[in-house]
Each structure stands twice: as C-alpha cells, then as structure tokens.
Enzyme design. Structure first.
Site, PDB file in Angstrom:
ATOM      1  N   HIS A  85      30.908  43.975  29.868  1.00  0.00           N
ATOM      2  CA  HIS A  85      31.587  43.329  28.751  1.00  0.00           C
ATOM      3  C   HIS A  85      32.946  42.795  29.181  1.00  0.00           C
ATOM      4  O   HIS A  85      33.696  43.456  29.901  1.00  0.00           O
ATOM      5  CB  HIS A  85      31.801  44.321  27.607  1.00  0.00           C
ATOM      6  CG  HIS A  85      30.618  44.465  26.702  1.00  0.00           C
ATOM      7  ND1 HIS A  85      30.093  43.402  25.992  1.00  0.00           N
ATOM      8  CD2 HIS A  85      29.861  45.555  26.374  1.00  0.00           C
ATOM      9  CE1 HIS A  85      29.063  43.831  25.267  1.00  0.00           C
ATOM     10  NE2 HIS A  85      28.892  45.122  25.489  1.00  0.00           N
ATOM     11  N   CYS A 118      31.781  37.969  29.072  1.00  0.00           N
ATOM     12  CA  CYS A 118      32.356  37.095  28.054  1.00  0.00           C
ATOM     13  C   CYS A 118      33.852  36.886  28.292  1.00  0.00           C
ATOM     14  O   CYS A 118      34.520  37.732  28.883  1.00  0.00           O
ATOM     15  CB  CYS A 118      32.152  37.691  26.663  1.00  0.00           C
ATOM     16  SG  CYS A 118      30.427  37.924  26.194  1.00  0.00           S
TER      17      CYS A 118
END
Length: 358
Positions: free
Chosen positions: A168, A223
């Site tokens: 992440h 991301c």
C-alpha cells in the site's frame, strides 16, 4: 483498521534475523510457478492517513551496521563496485487492507533479475508471506527503515543499489512542503499501530547523503507513488506518446538534489491507484497468480525486449497497461535530467541531457 499481529505471525514462518539464505535458491523456478492463492483483481485505497511520527534516521543507521544480506546467486561480478538490493512485499494478511499479489511481485522481480543474470552481491527480503525463501523478516515500520538504511549505508562511487516495494501507498496532509498539498507515504504491515513512512524520511535515508558515482534504482508498485522520492526531474510526455517521438525530462521541484544517479519507476501518478491483478499470467512473464500490474509489465519489458532506451521502457510499460484496460500511468523520475535515448540499465550512471535546464 485492526491489526492482529498474532494472526500474522501464524501465517509467517520468517522472523527477523541477521540475514543469510538457507542455501542456493532458484528464484526463476519460483517466479515461473507462482500458485494462485489470492483474491480477484481489486484496487484498495487507504485514504488520507494521520501524519506519522518522524524517523530517527541516526538510530536506524546504527542498527544497519549489524544488518546483513545474502548473495542470492552466482553471476559475473559488477567490477566497479558492490551491487546491493532490497525487496519488500506486503499482503497485510488478516486485516481489512489485505492485498493479494504483493509478495508474488517480489518473487517475480527477483526471478526477472536472476534470469537476466544481474550480479547482486547482497540481497535482503522483507515479506509477510509464510515460507518465503530467503526472507530476512517481516515488513514492519522499523524493519523497512532499518533495511533501507542497510541498503544505503556505506555506499561508495561505483556501487549499485536497487529497491523494489509492492504494497500500500497512501498520503497525508503536508505541513511544510510548499509545492504539494500532500506528502506520500509507504504503509508497512503494522501501519495501523506504528504509522506510515513519510516520503521526506525516505529521501533522508536513501538520497540525502548519496555520493556521486552511486547508482540507485527504486521501483514503487503502490498507490500515490508518483513522487514518493520527491526527485527534482520527471519524464514529460502524454500517455499516448509514441516511441518515435522524443520525450524529455523536466525539473519540477527546486531543491532535493543529490549527487548520486537515482532513478525511480512508480506504478502510477500521485493521484492514482495502482492495480493488483488476479491472473498475472496474462502479462506473459511466465508467472501465474496475483501480482501488481506495474511490476508485471516492467518484468515483461525487461525480459522480452532488449536494447530499450529509458523512454522506450516507460512507454512499453504504459502501452501494455493500457492494452490490458488499466488507467494507471507509470511514472519515471530522476535526480538528474537523463538523456531518455540512453539505453535502459540498472547499473550504469546517467548520460545527462544538456538541453534540459537545471
């Protein structure tokens, strides 16, 4: 979000250790025989996070002095220096942030480097997957910072450094960066209790003291990663830019210069999410199972096409993602204005484009 460390430890057979592989490991075979054990393709977004505590860089550099990697395979020596590599993959097992293919990304990128006979002298792996061969420990906040310090520590002219992160990425509101509203962050496996890792701290660890003549390549398949290293130069060109059209680098940030040659490849722009695909075999890398779209495209490009320029490599990766229906646009940024027609390499220093204003 809750984090059950006990649950994670049951899934993981690797705990923190000084390093050293349990004998030769054929990562090529592992990369070519990934078993599909993960969820279908899904993009998860963590949202804006609370600002994490800053890293005590000096403390972790002291810890890094007793941290070791291992030599993964035999290959022709990189004669001008030492090649050191760090691989991080986080699936966030037993949490609401769980991903499916990040540890497979590590297998695939290591397999790619082994197939290309990249001469890695020292390697370290941080993953939260049970039984991952050669893993040095869990990708906790402390371990990630410590091993980043290990990667950089003592680097001298002629050395080559490589880091790959799959997990992440998120962001938090900036407090002092006048050029951006948000700071980008990496989310370690224990981010819900220990906090994320700010891009400012990543820069301080990896880049602030990097010497001239050191080559560093960092790949972020996560991301909000377009400016994770806050590098001053970026590739300029539309998403549909063709290989026959010359792109160029442009200075986008004042300051944050460093003497070393640093290349960052990110899975998407700061405002985008990076996709996790359920069937990596569709990318033609030989792998099956879940994996990050950007990692799979990069691996395919490195394996299947030779003599690509930096521009061609990025465009080929973007084109493949577009053909597969993904909207993310991988980014390339650097510490210097690279001549984008130079042959892509993980080891050579940059040819600077004299036409780009510095």
């Amino acid at each position: 979000m809750g984090f059950d460390f006990g649950c994670l430890l049951k899934l993981c057979s690797t705990v923190l250790k000084p390093g050293g592989a349990p004998g030769p490991i054929n990562y090529m075979e592992i990369g070519l025989n990934l078993i599909k054990i993960a969820a279908p393709y899904i993009v998860q977004y963590l949202g804006i996070m609370e600002r994490p505590p800053r890293v005590d860089v000096e403390e972790f550099f002291q810890q890094a002095e007793v941290t070791e990697g291992f030599k993964p395979w035999e290959a022709p020596t990189h004669v001008s220096g030492t090649f050191r590599a760090l691989f991080i993959g986080i699936n966030y097992y037993c949490t609401s942030a769980e991903l499916s293919g990040c540890c497979n990304d590590v297998k695939q990128i290591i397999a790619t480097l082994q197939r290309k006979r990249i001469p890695i002298d020292e390697m370290s792996i941080l993953v939260d997957e049970r039984g991952f061969p050669g893993a040095n420990g869990l990708p906790t906040r402390d371990n990630i910072v410590r091993y980043m310090a290990w990667l950089f520590g003592g680097a001298k002219p002629g050395d080559v450094l490589f880091m790959h992160y799959s997990g992440h990425g998120t962001h938090t509101r900036a407090t002092s960066d006048t050029e951006e509203k948000f700071d980008q962050c990496l989310a370690p496996v224990d981010f819900s209790t220990k906090g994320c890792i700010l891009d400012n701290d990543i820069f301080r660890i990896l880049l602030s003291g990097l010497l001239q003549g050191v080559r560093l390549t960092v790949v972020f398949d996560c991301c909000h990663s377009g400016s994770m290293l806050d590098l001053p130069y970026t590739f300029v060109g539309s998403r549909s830019l063709r290989r026959s059209v010359a792109g160029h680098m442009q200075r986008i940030r004042k300051g944050n210069d460093c003497a070393g040659d640093v290349l960052m490849i990110s899975g998407c722009a700061d405002e985008q999410t990076s996709a996790d695909v359920s069937n990596a075999a569709t990318f033609g890398t030989g792998a099956s199972g879940a994996g990050g779209a950007a990692t799979q495209c990069l691996a395919y490009t490195i394996l299947k096409v030779s003599n690509l320029s930096y521009q061609d490599m990025l465009i080929a990766t973007r084109d493949m993602l577009r053909r597969k229906g993904f909207t993310q646009v991988p980014q390339l940024s650097a510490s210097k204005p690279i001549n984008l027609q130079q042959k892509f390499s993980l080891m050579t220093t940059f040819e600077v484009d004299p036409a780009v204003a510095t």
